[in-house]
Design an enzyme around this catalytic site. Sequence first.
Site, PDB file in Angstrom:
ATOM      1  N   HIS A   1      22.012   9.492  -3.635  1.00  0.00           N
ATOM      2  CA  HIS A   1      20.517   8.773  -4.110  1.00  0.00           C
ATOM      3  C   HIS A   1      19.454   9.925  -3.694  1.00  0.00           C
ATOM      4  CE1 HIS A   1      17.654   6.275  -5.872  1.00  0.00           C
ATOM      5  NE2 HIS A   1      18.600   5.524  -6.529  1.00  0.00           N
TER       6      HIS A   1
ATOM      7  N   ASP B   1      25.780   1.828  -8.391  1.00  0.00           N
ATOM      8  CA  ASP B   1      26.816   2.083  -9.408  1.00  0.00           C
ATOM      9  C   ASP B   1      28.430   1.976  -8.545  1.00  0.00           C
ATOM     10  OD1 ASP B   1      25.505   2.242 -11.508  1.00  0.00           O
ATOM     11  OD2 ASP B   1      24.456   4.352 -10.834  1.00  0.00           O
TER      12      ASP B   1
HETATM   13  N1  CMC Z   1      29.223  13.550  -3.796  1.00  0.00           N
HETATM   14  C1  CMC Z   1      29.179  14.606  -3.244  1.00  0.00           C
HETATM   15  N2  CMC Z   1      28.137  15.354  -2.702  1.00  0.00           N
HETATM   16  C2  CMC Z   1      26.893  15.037  -3.316  1.00  0.00           C
HETATM   17  C3  CMC Z   1      27.033  13.837  -3.805  1.00  0.00           C
HETATM   18  C4  CMC Z   1      28.014  13.130  -4.307  1.00  0.00           C
HETATM   19  N3  CMC Z   1      27.973  11.858  -5.013  1.00  0.00           N
HETATM   20  N4  CMC Z   1      25.566  13.453  -4.320  1.00  0.00           N
HETATM   21  C5  CMC Z   1      24.847  14.499  -3.737  1.00  0.00           C
HETATM   22  N5  CMC Z   1      25.687  15.473  -3.050  1.00  0.00           N
HETATM   23  C6  CMC Z   1      25.224  16.706  -2.062  1.00  0.00           C
HETATM   24  C7  CMC Z   1      24.967  17.787  -3.034  1.00  0.00           C
HETATM   25  O1  CMC Z   1      25.642  18.313  -3.723  1.00  0.00           O
HETATM   26  C8  CMC Z   1      23.869  18.410  -2.021  1.00  0.00           C
HETATM   27  O2  CMC Z   1      24.714  19.142  -1.363  1.00  0.00           O
HETATM   28  P1  CMC Z   1      23.959  20.423  -0.846  1.00  0.00           P
HETATM   29  O3  CMC Z   1      22.810  20.235   0.067  1.00  0.00           O
HETATM   30  O4  CMC Z   1      25.149  21.184  -0.132  1.00  0.00           O
HETATM   31  O5  CMC Z   1      23.620  21.397  -2.106  1.00  0.00           O
HETATM   32  C9  CMC Z   1      23.176  17.362  -1.124  1.00  0.00           C
HETATM   33  O6  CMC Z   1      24.280  16.228  -1.247  1.00  0.00           O
HETATM   34  C10 CMC Z   1      21.951  16.849  -2.100  1.00  0.00           C
HETATM   35  O7  CMC Z   1      22.197  16.295  -3.149  1.00  0.00           O
HETATM   36  P2  CMC Z   1      21.246  16.525  -4.493  1.00  0.00           P
HETATM   37  O8  CMC Z   1      22.189  16.888  -5.551  1.00  0.00           O
HETATM   38  O9  CMC Z   1      19.942  17.211  -3.854  1.00  0.00           O
HETATM   39  O10 CMC Z   1      20.572  15.104  -4.501  1.00  0.00           O
HETATM   40  P3  CMC Z   1      19.884  14.565  -5.876  1.00  0.00           P
HETATM   41  O11 CMC Z   1      18.481  13.652  -5.267  1.00  0.00           O
HETATM   42  O12 CMC Z   1      19.110  15.632  -6.684  1.00  0.00           O
HETATM   43  O13 CMC Z   1      20.734  13.770  -6.984  1.00  0.00           O
HETATM   44  C11 CMC Z   1      22.189  12.074  -7.624  1.00  0.00           C
HETATM   45  C12 CMC Z   1      20.882  12.450  -6.565  1.00  0.00           C
HETATM   46  C13 CMC Z   1      22.085  10.404  -7.548  1.00  0.00           C
HETATM   47  C14 CMC Z   1      21.935  12.631  -8.835  1.00  0.00           C
HETATM   48  C15 CMC Z   1      23.193  12.755  -6.652  1.00  0.00           C
HETATM   49  O14 CMC Z   1      23.439  12.148  -5.547  1.00  0.00           O
HETATM   50  C16 CMC Z   1      24.611  12.533  -7.725  1.00  0.00           C
HETATM   51  O15 CMC Z   1      24.774  13.077  -8.589  1.00  0.00           O
HETATM   52  N6  CMC Z   1      25.422  11.243  -7.368  1.00  0.00           N
HETATM   53  C17 CMC Z   1      26.632  10.936  -8.363  1.00  0.00           C
HETATM   54  C18 CMC Z   1      25.845  10.459  -9.543  1.00  0.00           C
HETATM   55  C19 CMC Z   1      25.774   9.035  -9.212  1.00  0.00           C
HETATM   56  O16 CMC Z   1      26.286   8.099  -8.525  1.00  0.00           O
HETATM   57  N7  CMC Z   1      24.387   8.558  -9.693  1.00  0.00           N
HETATM   58  C20 CMC Z   1      24.031   7.177  -9.782  1.00  0.00           C
HETATM   59  C21 CMC Z   1      22.523   7.302  -9.067  1.00  0.00           C
HETATM   60  S1  CMC Z   1      22.017   5.410  -8.481  1.00  0.00           S
HETATM   61  C22 CMC Z   1      21.848   4.528  -9.915  1.00  0.00           C
HETATM   62  C23 CMC Z   1      20.800   5.173 -10.698  1.00  0.00           C
HETATM   63  O17 CMC Z   1      19.740   5.861 -10.502  1.00  0.00           O
HETATM   64  O18 CMC Z   1      21.032   5.453 -12.011  1.00  0.00           O
END
Ligand code: CMC
Length: 425
Positions: A303, A360
């Site tokens: 998140h 989710d």
């Molecule tokens: N599985 C594996 N690695 C992850 C995940 C995950 N679900 N989420 C983040 N990471 C890693 C990401 O690759 C990054 O790694 P590195 O530092 O090596 O590059 C690190 O953790 C930081 O992540 P980020 O991409 O910078 O995080 P963000 O704040 O940009 O994205 C997110 C947040 C929710 C989009 C992302 O965690 C994600 O894609 N999760 C899966 C989709 C999901 O469950 N979404 C629902 C969110 S909650 C309900 C809502 O708001 O709708």
Amino acid sequence: MGNTAKLVLDGKELQLPVVVGSEGEVGIDISKLRPQTGAITLDPSFANTGACESAITFIDGENGILRYRGYDIADLANHATFPEVCHLLIYGRLPTRPEREEFRMRLTMHSLVHEDMKKFFEGFAPSAHPMVILSAMIASLSAYYPEQETQEEIDLNIIRLLAKAKTLAAFSYKKSIGQPFIYPDNERTYLENFLLMMFGVPCETYEVNPVVRSALNKLLILHADHEQNCSTTTVRTVGSGGANLFASVSAGVCALWGPLHGGANQAVIEMLEVIRKDGSNFQKYVDLTKSKDQDFKLMGFGHRVYKNFDPRARILKEAADEVLADLGVDDPLLDIAKRLEEVALADSFFIERNLYPNVDFYSGVLYRAIGIPTDMFTVMFALGRLPGWIAHWLEQRNTPGTRISRPRQIYSGEQARAWVPLEER
Ligand code: CMC
């Protein structure tokens, strides 16, 4: 904490006001930065940018705290009804008993959609995703209930939107399975009417199972608002240009659809199914997220704001156990989700990045248990998020001095060059 921050740019010093929120959150007000220095801030994806001051929802992501208008999410999920939470978010306070009755009655009386709108459903392909239908139908409401000016008229459209969205959502489901639409019944409450329109069939009585109603109530409350997330920011951005409530919220539905946002609930179930069919090798899928050449993430994990447990996920995990037991549902995906969570939470990649299950991760298992089909999951999220979108649209509209949302950019393209005639290219 001082009340200004000092910025030195090109040897020139600038004092920037510091704004402190009611829970001690600190923001540096850079609204005079460009006029005074010519520079802008660069913050892709807005991870460090506050776009507004808001009195609706508070999140402390480091400590896993979520409050609507000051009330803890667990208290609301355990004690409130979804319409009460709608009232709280939109009008800023829990309704008194008479207010609650009146609100309930208005939500019931406005449940029907204009008969002509039923024809719109006929135009969609049978395979159309219910999110596209919901978004198009909500935008279409502005054709029947034009933009309003006075507070009273705006309020009527707010009630219409809350009341009719559930009817449109249920109709989109009936359309997808080729069944006739079921009309709402004025004797039923908000959630009972939704369940009737989803699962009722003509000429048969439909009794609502109280376990299903209570699970749905909890799910909708937990999704009702989450401050400046992607879809709410979309609603505020569209609304900042003066677009009406229906158009702004319809844009929010589209923004919610993506798998990184509200579409994650559907993606989680699809992922759990894949893992199950592949022999439940959890470590394989946790490891896959680390691979540089695979763009794979564990859906329902991570998140932008929570760097600790998402409090909504905790509540839903507990609820999933209770509801499945009460309904006598044995869903292997619940067990798979729990074991995947265990493996991921023990993995150093997830520990270092503070990746925990989000809202989710367990919501889909609950939706399945109460009979909601997978491609309706994101529609359910949208129904829950509706009061949040409305509250933000209204708050922005009622905030004096709000300007159109219009970020800047740092241009990185070609510098000025001479026109090249076609024959010389
Ligand atoms: N599985 C594996 N690695 C992850 C995940 C995950 N679900 N989420 C983040 N990471 C890693 C990401 O690759 C990054 O790694 P590195 O530092 O090596 O590059 C690190 O953790 C930081 O992540 P980020 O991409 O910078 O995080 P963000 O704040 O940009 O994205 C997110 C947040 C929710 C989009 C992302 O965690 C994600 O894609 N999760 C899966 C989709 C999901 O469950 N979404 C629902 C969110 S909650 C309900 C809502 O708001 O709708």
